[in-house]
Design a protein around this motif. Structure first.
Motif, short mmCIF file in Angstrom:
data_model
loop_
_atom_site.label_atom_id
_atom_site.label_comp_id
_atom_site.label_asym_id
_atom_site.label_seq_id
_atom_site.Cartn_x
_atom_site.Cartn_y
_atom_site.Cartn_z
N TRP A 170 0.84 -1.21 0.00
CA TRP A 170 0.00 0.00 0.00
C TRP A 170 0.88 1.26 0.00
CZ3 TRP A 170 -4.15 2.07 -1.50
CH2 TRP A 170 -4.69 3.22 -0.91
N TYR A 171 1.88 1.28 0.84
CA TYR A 171 2.77 2.46 0.87
C TYR A 171 3.52 2.59 -0.46
CZ TYR A 171 2.12 3.41 5.86
OH TYR A 171 1.58 3.75 7.08
N LEU A 172 3.96 1.48 -1.00
CA LEU A 172 4.71 1.54 -2.26
C LEU A 172 3.81 2.06 -3.39
CD1 LEU A 172 7.53 0.94 -3.45
CD2 LEU A 172 6.65 -1.29 -4.15
N TRP A 173 2.58 1.56 -3.43
CA TRP A 173 1.61 2.01 -4.44
C TRP A 173 1.48 3.54 -4.41
CZ3 TRP A 173 -1.99 -0.39 -7.86
CH2 TRP A 173 -3.04 0.43 -8.31
N ASN A 174 1.42 4.09 -3.20
CA ASN A 174 1.25 5.54 -3.05
C ASN A 174 2.54 6.32 -3.31
OD1 ASN A 174 -1.60 5.93 -2.23
ND2 ASN A 174 -0.99 4.48 -0.66
N ALA A 175 3.67 5.63 -3.29
CA ALA A 175 4.97 6.32 -3.43
C ALA A 175 5.43 6.40 -4.88
CB ALA A 175 6.03 5.59 -2.60
N VAL A 176 5.04 5.43 -5.71
CA VAL A 176 5.63 5.36 -7.05
C VAL A 176 4.61 5.67 -8.13
CG1 VAL A 176 7.33 3.64 -6.28
CG2 VAL A 176 5.19 2.87 -7.38
N LYS A 177 5.14 5.90 -9.33
CA LYS A 177 4.30 6.09 -10.52
C LYS A 177 4.48 4.87 -11.43
CE LYS A 177 6.50 10.02 -11.60
NZ LYS A 177 7.39 10.43 -10.55
N PRO A 178 3.65 4.72 -12.45
CA PRO A 178 3.83 3.58 -13.36
C PRO A 178 5.19 3.61 -14.05
CG PRO A 178 1.66 4.56 -13.68
CD PRO A 178 2.39 5.46 -12.74
N THR A 179 5.80 4.77 -14.12
CA THR A 179 7.09 4.89 -14.82
C THR A 179 8.29 4.75 -13.88
OG1 THR A 179 6.86 7.26 -14.52
CG2 THR A 179 6.24 6.37 -16.68
N THR A 180 8.03 4.62 -12.58
CA THR A 180 9.15 4.60 -11.62
C THR A 180 10.01 3.35 -11.82
OG1 THR A 180 7.81 5.77 -10.00
CG2 THR A 180 9.73 4.60 -9.16
N LYS A 181 11.32 3.57 -11.81
CA LYS A 181 12.27 2.45 -11.88
C LYS A 181 12.84 2.20 -10.48
CE LYS A 181 11.72 1.77 -16.17
NZ LYS A 181 10.55 0.94 -16.34
N TRP A 182 13.45 1.04 -10.34
CA TRP A 182 13.93 0.63 -9.02
C TRP A 182 14.94 1.63 -8.44
CZ3 TRP A 182 19.04 -0.30 -7.82
CH2 TRP A 182 19.92 -0.42 -8.89
N ASN A 183 15.72 2.28 -9.31
CA ASN A 183 16.76 3.18 -8.79
C ASN A 183 16.35 4.65 -8.84
OD1 ASN A 183 16.83 3.24 -11.52
ND2 ASN A 183 19.02 2.89 -11.75
N ASP A 184 15.06 4.92 -9.04
CA ASP A 184 14.57 6.29 -8.89
C ASP A 184 14.42 6.59 -7.40
OD1 ASP A 184 14.43 6.85 -11.59
OD2 ASP A 184 12.36 6.14 -11.80
N PRO A 185 14.65 7.86 -7.03
CA PRO A 185 14.58 8.17 -5.59
C PRO A 185 13.22 7.85 -4.97
CG PRO A 185 15.48 10.04 -6.84
CD PRO A 185 15.04 9.02 -7.85
N GLU A 186 12.14 7.95 -5.76
CA GLU A 186 10.83 7.71 -5.13
C GLU A 186 10.58 6.24 -4.79
OE1 GLU A 186 11.00 9.04 -8.32
OE2 GLU A 186 9.39 8.21 -9.57
N ASN A 187 11.36 5.33 -5.38
CA ASN A 187 11.19 3.94 -4.94
C ASN A 187 11.47 3.87 -3.44
OD1 ASN A 187 10.76 1.17 -4.93
ND2 ASN A 187 12.82 0.67 -5.64
N GLU A 188 10.74 2.99 -2.77
CA GLU A 188 10.88 2.89 -1.32
C GLU A 188 11.33 1.50 -0.91
OE1 GLU A 188 7.24 3.97 0.65
OE2 GLU A 188 7.68 6.11 0.44
N ILE A 189 11.86 1.42 0.29
CA ILE A 189 11.98 0.13 0.99
C ILE A 189 11.08 0.24 2.21
CG2 ILE A 189 13.51 -1.40 2.28
CD1 ILE A 189 15.83 -0.34 0.54
N ILE A 190 10.12 -0.67 2.29
CA ILE A 190 9.19 -0.64 3.43
C ILE A 190 9.38 -1.92 4.24
CG2 ILE A 190 6.77 -0.51 4.16
CD1 ILE A 190 7.26 0.48 0.69
N ILE A 191 9.52 -1.75 5.53
CA ILE A 191 9.73 -2.89 6.43
C ILE A 191 8.61 -2.88 7.47
CG2 ILE A 191 11.31 -3.92 8.12
CD1 ILE A 191 13.51 -2.13 6.61
N SER A 192 7.90 -3.99 7.58
CA SER A 192 6.78 -4.04 8.52
C SER A 192 6.64 -5.44 9.11
CB SER A 192 5.48 -3.64 7.80
OG SER A 192 4.38 -3.81 8.66
N PRO A 193 6.46 -5.52 10.42
CA PRO A 193 6.36 -6.85 11.05
C PRO A 193 4.95 -7.42 11.14
CG PRO A 193 6.58 -5.16 12.72
CD PRO A 193 6.56 -4.45 11.40
N GLY A 194 3.92 -6.63 10.88
CA GLY A 194 2.55 -7.18 10.97
C GLY A 194 2.05 -7.24 12.40
N PRO A 195 0.72 -7.33 12.56
CA PRO A 195 0.14 -7.23 13.90
C PRO A 195 0.51 -8.37 14.85
CG PRO A 195 -1.54 -7.83 12.28
CD PRO A 195 -0.31 -7.46 11.51
#
Ligand code: SF4
Length: 734
Positions: free
Chosen positions: A77-102
């Motif tokens: 969900w966070y990645l969807w909101n962070a990137v565009k369809p044209t975003t590449k892996w090495n564009d600054p807007e790409n994210e790394i999201i780390i989450s452990p879950g409930p």
């Protein structure tokens, strides 16, 4: 051998710690109020942008919890909101999201310490998710955050330090420390801990020199092993997230959390959680030695089992067994692993499969002569670096395992890439001139290591191998090295991701289990070989489609909740097979009930088995739409290399000629007598490829997708993910 090893004796890297610490410079900082979750959630995420030097808290909304649950769901969900369809892996807007879950971080139920990592993959250009042990996710959660979002790029190497005891976040320039994980994890653990006791409250995420250049970089997540006195490592291996991490110039992310206690998720009903855990602890205690030996051999217990069933990849997935498997079989690892000390990658995991081989004396490369603890090998590593490259030597596998981890390289992608170039050597597609003198003969452990060292130095043929199988196939074809069709058949990747280590030729369901995945061929979505091939429980296309609906959806749930899959079915109640039909037994119903109790006990949200699958289905379908949005996701991207589907070469056919001839006669309706091997291969290919297409049709139908693999509007509506932006993506393909 264990008796001879003093596991406290290893090479130390702490001599320059003060000098390294004093070279740190603060780049930017922030503060927060540390806090504990309530019913598994903190209701806030930590967002850090390395380009704009921003630190902020973001709310976790009720809608996010309802639909995306946590872990992989939050990441997508966070990645969807962070990137565009044209975003590449090495564009600054790409994210790394780390989450452990409930459910992540509970210490009552075995296998509850996983972090889920999501990013756009350098190998596939679509979202990748990776499930990893170590203590980072739980310690971050008990500091006060349900997820960490890292966006942007730093100007030079930085360490991100999250101090959950003091409520401080510091981003510091860190010029001197090694990026290699076995050193970085140890140094940063000592640097940021207040004292010896506090080291257990530290977890470090690091990658390595290999990830600076190769596209298959992994992340190592640490925990401090108080018995050994060393930072141990678990890997978020798949898809090149380590490469994204190093592209952002992150040397390490360090969390310092509070000292863990049993109730820190502040569950709705701690007794329900505790009692659920006790049931499984008992089963593991009573049954593990009779079933899987996870506590003594880890996942490496699978090596000879797979060989016995002709499922162990040998020489780039050509064959499924080998007489030398005895040299790398489970009992040899049982001897090599240090026994008698807890090996859980999170507190309270009595399955304790995270085995360590202490006292490995490194024999190549920059750490030659050092004594190190090797984390693993897991089955995938033993098969990928070992049998699939024709290497049946325990020490070479440990050497490769150590260097892959410390250089930040995924053992699965590297193993499959290495086996591919070894087969190219076997078939004359590569030679010494093309590899710069590296002789890539089967079984050549020294050559495999040289590829890895070159990868870390970004030089020579190793740097090419580090780009992965998909790019190598293209490059070799462009250079006129080999027949492009043969390269396509034997290069074991789909969607750009290298295959993990099971032979799927004789299991149509597993062919789908690999190639129909959202992220690329990784067995954590569906492992159906025994049900399909060995036990013949899925005779029709509809049966296979049902399994390829249920199991990927069910397994997705582990990734939403910070759980490890292994305690689900690597041990089971003694009466499981007697008390249930075969299909039901494969689901381990009493463990499904455990998961419902665990979820309800922690979050206070009552749920049943059907809802468990429904939760996963929402996120799984959302991920498929995400793939569509990024330009992949259609049927044509779900196709498999023919090596995963059937015999490519004469040698492969002849190695199983009796079986294949029988199939020709009984299933294809052709008398094989008088036919040449090439003719028989062609007949098989037509039949197998046709079956695979029928499987795709059946699976898409079962999942509520069009024939082109697009979730229909009805499916999105039924799942409650028919947000306008999701519908807009899908409409373009309907
Ligand atoms: S079963 Fe193994 S990998 Fe899973 S949580 Fe336990 S120790 Fe870690």
């Amino acid at each position: 051998m264990n008796d001879m090893i003093d596991y406290t004796k290893r090479t130390s890297y702490l001599g320059d710690l003060e000098k390294q610490r004093s070279a740190h410079k603060l780049v930017f900082e922030g503060s927060f109020n540390p806090g504990l979750p309530e019913r598994g959630y903190n209701n806030r995420t930590l967002y850090i942008n390395l380009s704009t030097r921003t630190i902020k808290e973001k709310p976790v909304t009720e809608q996010m919890k309802e639909i995306f649950i946590g872990g992989r769901g939050f990441g997508l969900w966070y990645l969807w909101n962070a990137v565009k369809p044209t975003t590449k892996w090495n564009d600054p807007e790409n994210e790394i999201i780390i989450s452990p879950g409930p459910l992540g971080g509970n210490t009552q139920y075995p296998g509850s310490g996983k972090s889920l990592v999501v990013s756009l993959s350098p190998l596939t250009d679509i979202p990748i998710d990776s499930n990893v042990g170590g203590h980072f996710g739980p310690l971050m959660k008990f500091s006060g955050f349900d997820a960490l979002e890292i966006q942007g790029k730093a100007e030079s190497d930085v360490v991100i330090f999250i101090d959950g005891q003091k409520g401080i976040i510091r981003v510091e320039e860190a010029p001197l420390e090694s990026v290699d994980s076995h050193i970085a994890a140890d140094i940063f653990t000592h640097m940021y801990a207040a004292d010896e006791f506090d080291r257990r409250n530290i977890s470090v995420i690091a990658s390595g020199k290999g990830a600076d250049h190769a596209l298959m970089g992994c992340l190592n997540f640490s925990w401090y092993d108080i018995r050994r006195g060393v930072a141990r490592l678990k890997q978020a291996g798949r898809g090149g997230i380590g490469t994204v991490f190093r592209d952002k110039k992150v040397k390490a992310v360090v969390v310092r959390g509070p000292t863990v206690k049993g109730d820190m998720n502040r569950p709705a009903d701690i007794d329900r959680v505790r009692n659920t855990g006790i049931r499984l602890h008992r089963e593991i205690h009573d049954n593990d030695d009779k079933q899987c030996h996870m506590r003594t051999q880890g996942t490496a217990h699978l090596v000879e089992v797979m060989s016995d069933y002709d499922l162990l990849p040998v020489c780039n997935f050509q064959y499924g067994s080998h007489e030398d498997v005895k040299n790398i079989a489970s009992y040899t690892w049982g001897e090599r692993f240090t026994q008698g000390i807890p090996d859980g990658c999170w507190l309270g995991c009595s399955m304790g499969c995270s085995k360590g081989a202490d006292g490995h004396i490194v024999k190549t490369g920059p750490y030659k002569g050092h004594s190190v603890t090797v984390d693993g090998p897991e089955y995938e590593t033993a098969a990928g670096l070992g049998s699939n490259c024709g290497i049946f030597d325990r020490d070479w596998i440990l050497e490769g395992n150590f260097y892959c981890d410390t250089y930040g390289i995924d053992t699965i992608s590297f193993g499959t890439s290495c086996s591919f170039v070894m087969e190219c050597w076997q078939r004359g597609i590569l030679n010494a001139e093309r590899t710069g003198g590296i002789e890539l003969t089967w079984g050549n452990g020294a050559a495999q290591m040289e590829l890895l060292h070159q990868m870390a130095r970004n030089e020579g043929f190793g740097a090419i191998v580090g780009q992965g199988v998909a790019r190598m196939k293209k490059l070799f074809a462009e250079k006129g090295w080999g027949d492009p069709k043969l390269l396509a058949d034997i290069g074991m990747e789909a969607k750009g991701l290298e295959y993990s280590q099971y032979l799927s030729k004789e299991s149509l369901a597993q062919q789908g289990g690999y190639a129909l995945t959202n992220k690329g061929p990784q067995h954590d979505e569906a492992w159906l070989i025994f049900m399909d091939m060995v036990n013949n429980q899925l005779p029709t296309f509809e049966d296979k489609a049902e399994a390829l609906h249920y199991f990927p959806m069910f397994r997705t749930w582990f990734g939403l909740n910070g759980l490890c899959k292994l305690p689900w079915n690597d041990v089971e109640p003694e009466d499981n097979r007697k008390a249930n039909s075969p299909m039901e037994a494969a689901k381990v119903p009493s463990h499904l009930q455990n998961y419902c109790d665990l979820f309800s006990g922690i979050t206070g949200r009552e749920m049943n088995r059907d809802e468990l699958v429904f939760m996963s289905e929402r996120v799984y379908n959302f991920q498929r739409v995400f793939n569509l949005r990024m330009g992949k996701g259609l049927r044509k991207f779900d196709q498999a290399p023919y090596r995963s589907t059937g015999p490519v070469t004469r040698e492969e056919y002849e190695s199983r000629a009796e079986r294949y001839d029988k199939q020709l006669k009984e299933q294809i309706g052709v008398d094989p007598s008088g036919k040449s091997v090439d003719e028989k291969i062609a007949l098989h290919r037509k039949w197998r490829e046709d079956r695979y297409q029928k499987l795709c049709d059946a699976v898409y139908k079962r999942r509520g997708w069009t024939k082109d693999a697009v979730p229909t509007l009805e499916t999105l509506k039924k799942l409650g993910i028919d947000f306008p932006e999701v519908v807009d993506v899908v409409k373009k393909f309907l």
